[in-house]
Design an enzyme around this catalytic site. Sequence first.
Site, PDB file in Angstrom:
ATOM      1  N   HIS A   1       4.000   1.448  -8.214  1.00 18.10           N
ATOM      2  CA  HIS A   1       2.997   0.380  -8.087  1.00 18.10           C
ATOM      3  C   HIS A   1       2.021   0.429  -9.278  1.00 18.10           C
ATOM      4  O   HIS A   1       1.655  -0.609  -9.829  1.00 18.10           O
ATOM      5  CB  HIS A   1       2.173   0.570  -6.807  1.00 18.10           C
TER       6      HIS A   1
ATOM      7  N   GLY B   1       0.810  -1.218   0.000  1.00 15.80           N
ATOM      8  CA  GLY B   1       0.000   0.000   0.000  1.00 15.80           C
ATOM      9  C   GLY B   1       0.839   1.262   0.000  1.00 15.80           C
ATOM     10  O   GLY B   1       2.022   1.233  -0.331  1.00 15.80           O
TER      11      GLY B   1
END
Length: 283
Positions: free
Chosen positions: A37, A31
Amino acid sequence: METYSTIDETRGWLEEARITGKSVGFVPTMGALHEGHLALMQRAKTENHCCVCSIYVNPTQFNNRQDLEKYPRNLNQDARMLENIGCDLLFTPQTDEIYPHGVQELLDIEFGRLDKVMEGRFRPGHFRGVATVVRKLFDIVKPDRAYFGKKDYQQLAIIREMVRQYQLPVEIMASDTVREPDGLAMSSRNMRLTIAERQVAPVIYQVLQQIKQRAGKKTIRELISWGVKQMEKKPGFSVEYLEIANRYTLQPISTWKEKDEAVVFVAAFLGDVRLIDNLELFS
Ligand code: AMP
């Protein structure tokens, strides 16, 4: 995008997808998502019928309690970013779901020399924790392809080795490191830097690039001691390691005979934030 925190719901959704012949691309993350990402997600989306992201801050890969506690968590914003790029499924498990028998339950796997150097040396137990959680996540998601960043080069080697040892039916895909305009490798940890630290942080990549330019011209020993000095001249910097190693074995190299397989790796503290980066010297 569907968001599930239980294994059952996640498996159920994926079974439906698989019955209709869809391939699954998977990006495991902790996260605090950034462009690095998202680049993995974009690739997973392009190369598969559906793409899955997991967000789980895995306690067993932290060897420092403070680092675990301070790890940035930003689930609502992460979910919005994933929704915007067209992620199909977000899996956000809790620890009792991933480790029903407790966090002491770790994979019994040996990595040989791969985990004795660099991150493995300075973060004992880290890779056993990584391998354990990735193995569990693979078992839940059963992806056709899983995407990892070269930013965590050693992690990539460890995961490839785990897949090889357990003969897991998943293709491991490696993507280049995404950087800020000033060269700093994107990392969830960057948001913990102070303004002053953020200003000096790009020296890491500058040193790596200059080592690449001088590879073969200066000795490895000269380049390493020069590089450490350049970084430690900047306020707040403390270099944990700066090493040139073989891309496959990750063992340090001491002459340029292996230049075609050489990668320079660094880990440095900037204040209390630990940053890592690397650069392939052969490409
Ligand atoms: P993390 O959330 O830090 O565990 O990272 C999840 C995945 O994203 C790992 O495969 C990382 O290697 C990858 N990743 C992290 N930062 C970057 C970056 N700057 N560029 C490319 N991939 C990255």
